[in-house]
Structures are given as C-alpha cells and as structure tokens.
Design an enzyme around this catalytic site. Structure first.
Site, PDB file in Angstrom:
ATOM      1  N   GLY A  89      42.189  40.830  36.987  1.00 54.75           N
ATOM      2  CA  GLY A  89      41.909  40.460  35.606  1.00 54.75           C
ATOM      3  C   GLY A  89      42.171  41.566  34.613  1.00 54.75           C
ATOM      4  N   GLU A 140      44.867  40.374  45.118  1.00 55.99           N
ATOM      5  CA  GLU A 140      44.293  39.068  45.476  1.00 55.99           C
ATOM      6  C   GLU A 140      44.468  38.672  46.938  1.00 55.99           C
ATOM      7  OE1 GLU A 140      44.312  39.335  41.195  1.00 55.99           O
ATOM      8  OE2 GLU A 140      45.874  39.725  42.679  1.00 55.99           O
ATOM      9  N   ASP A 190      46.877  35.744  39.764  1.00 57.09           N
ATOM     10  CA  ASP A 190      46.677  34.794  38.667  1.00 57.09           C
ATOM     11  C   ASP A 190      46.693  35.560  37.354  1.00 57.09           C
ATOM     12  OD1 ASP A 190      44.236  36.102  39.060  1.00 57.09           O
ATOM     13  OD2 ASP A 190      43.036  34.328  38.598  1.00 57.09           O
TER      14      ASP A 190
END
Length: 352
Positions: A118, A141, A149
């Site tokens: 993030g 991830e 993502d």
C-alpha cells in the site's frame, strides 16, 4: 502553518502552498487503516479546490517506514469471520490510488524507509517520487498468499524488460538506486536534506526544489542483473520461469519462488501480463479488485498472513502446495466480473 483536525494514524497540515499528509503510525510501520485512507481522500478533495494549496506532500512519521502497506492482520481476522471489511477497505484504497494518479496538482511522496504494498500504492502513482538512502521499495504480496494490488500491476508491468515480473513474483524489495533504475522512483534525496526539502516546498514548486537537494544515488546493482532477469522471467508460465532459473543456477530467486504461494504466483503472473495490455490505471485497479475479492476467500490468504505476521513461524502450508496443482480454470475465473458488483471508478479525464 495551519494544522487540520487529525484522524487516528494520519496528520494533515498546510504550510504555505503545500498540503502535508503525514502517516503517523510509526510503531506499526505506518500501515494503512481504512480510516486513514478515507481521511487522506477527504483532504485531497478539500485541497484540490483550495486555491492556496498548490502541491501535496506525503510522508511517513518515524525513521523506519514511509508505509509498509495495509493492515492485513485485521483484514485476515475479518475474512476468517466471513466479513466484508477487506472489500470495503480495498474499494476505498484503490479509489485513492486512482485519485493520486490523476490528481491535478503535483504530489510529492518521500519514501524514507520501507515503502511496501500500500505504500507503493500511495507513492508509486505520485507525480514526484523521492527515495532516501533508507528506502526499501517492493510489493511483497506473494509471501502472504496475496497478489500485487493498489495499481501495482499497472506500475510493475511497465517497468523495463521483466524487472516488474521479477519483483512481483519474488517479492523482492529494492534500495534507492535500484528503485530509480527500475522506474519506481524518480529522485534520490539524502535523508539529512529531507527537512530542507519539506520546508522549501512551502514556497517553491517540486521540480526546482527537489533538484536543489537531490544527489546521485548509491550505485545500482540492477543493471548487471538485467540480462538474466529478462531472460528467466520472460515466460508466461511460472513453471517455465522456475525451470529457467534452475538452468541458469540462480539460487536466490529460485528459492524465493519455491517458498511463495503457488496460487499467488500463477495469479500474479497472469495479472501482470493482462495489465500490460490494459489502457489505463483505472482498468488495472478494476482487474485487481476482482482478483483480490476472490483471493480473499482462498485458504492461502489467511495462511500466508498467519505464517508471516501472526504466528511468525515463516512456515506456511499452501493449498495447493505446488505450481503444477494450481487449477488454471479457477485462475481464469478470478478475472471475471464480480456478481456482487465491480469497483466503481470515474473514467480517466479526457486530458489523459
């Protein structure tokens, strides 16, 4: 200097012409919570229409991290209970990522310390991406049974050669020089000069300000590795990549892949290849949301977080346990529209 009402975990202030976002959970490596995401989005909305705010700065408190990602331990807890908090969080987080990518004013992000997951979603889409000598930038991830993502597949699939594929599959984090060489950062500023940069942004634009305090980064190691990276990671099948690494006697990346979630590896590679053909970051975020929503319900998501962040035994039991056992039909289905509704993002502005 004007300081706004703060939300837990994040501070906002206006100093001259710069609106400053400070991620303020240093003991948690400034990991993002849903409240933090919503608060950042609200302040960006406010500053967009404030004629006195000409640029935005995003930074992290403490000396260890810019942002080490989302608070996935809490997402795991909710997922095990069958909740929807993860989907709600990702919906708002991905919307924020798209917002930063299209923000009409310059956004300067300072990656001092860890910038993972993030954190890359915040900094990677900024117009001006700064790293210090303490920066460590990556998308980890696959180590937790998840997939890149926050627009990460968009960024990684557009790096030179197969650098993005290598970073995504192995979950490798790179230092400042390699981050710039790879295309995940733009400027190197020594940490001791960050206060000077921060102060100067109050009165001057980011290009001239960053240039005045930037320096040549430490020597990159990536250039000499590009040949074997581009060769081994060029395949569209994870098993072939594994074979190529074994044939090239590249032990470290090979061992990394063999420790990752097989399902995550296959989904990640497919996501990168598809993202490279997409027209804009919004399309990539839409694709990521579909995949993430389905990965959330797989056993590897909860198991990977357990092994890495809860029990910390670093011994995940992946299901299925091997790359060859991953169901290709299931992988294809992860990219289909969601029955409960896809991510809703505004279309890219015409100027883009």
């Amino acid at each position: 200097m004007e300081e706004n009402v703060n939300e837990p975990g994040v501070r906002f202030e206006v100093d001259g012409a710069v609106g400053i976002v400070t991620l303020d959970r240093p003991r948690a490596l400034n990991a993002l919570t849903h409240d933090m995401v919503r608060a950042i989005a609200a302040n960006l909305d406010e500053w967009e229409h404030d004629a006195d705010v000409l640029r935005v700065l995003i930074e992290g408190a403490g000396d260890r991290a810019f942002c080490a990602g989302g608070d996935v331990v809490e997402l795991r807890r909710d997922a095990l209970a069958g909740g929807s908090a993860a989907l709600d969080f990702w919906r708002d987080e991905y919307t924020l990522n798209a917002r930063i990518a299209r923000y009409p004013k310059p956004v300067v992000s300072i990656m001092d310390g860890l910038a993972l997951g993030g954190g890359v979603g915040l900094a990677g889409h900024s117009s001006h991406r700064v790293v210090t000598e303490r920066a460590s930038v990556g998308m980890p991830e696959t180590t937790i049974g998840f997939v890149p993502d926050v627009g990460g597949t968009w960024l990684l699939s557009r790096l030179p050669g197969e650098v993005g594929t290598w970073l995504a599959l192995t979950s490798t984090a790179v230092g400042p020089a390699d981050a710039i060489t790879a295309g995940l950062a733009d400027w190197f500023v020594p940490q001791r000069r960050i206060p000077e940069l921060r102060a100067a942004l109050a009165t001057a634009g980011p290009d001239e300000t960053i240039a005045s305090v930037s320096a040549i980064p430490p020597r990159t190691a990536l250039d000499k590795d590009r040949e074997w990276i581009d060769s081994a990671f060029a395949y569209d099948d994870v098993a072939e990549i594994v074979d190529a690494l074994r044939a090239a006697d590249r032990t470290e990346p090979l061992e990394a892949l063999l420790q990752r979630s097989p399902t995550s590896l296959v989904l990640t590679l497919e996501s990168l290849r598809r993202s490279k053909r997409l027209p804009d970051v919004e399309s990539a975020l839409q694709q990521e949301y579909r995949v993430a929503a389905r990965v959330l319900r797989t056993p590897d998501f909860a198991e990977g977080i357990r092994a890495q962040l809860v029990d910390k035994d670093r011994a995940p039991q992946w299901d299925p346990p091997t790359i060859g056992a991953v169901d290709r039909a299931q992988v294809e289905s992860f990219f289909e529209p969601l029955p409960e509704g896809d991510l809703e993002l505004p279309p890219p502005p015409a100027a883009f």
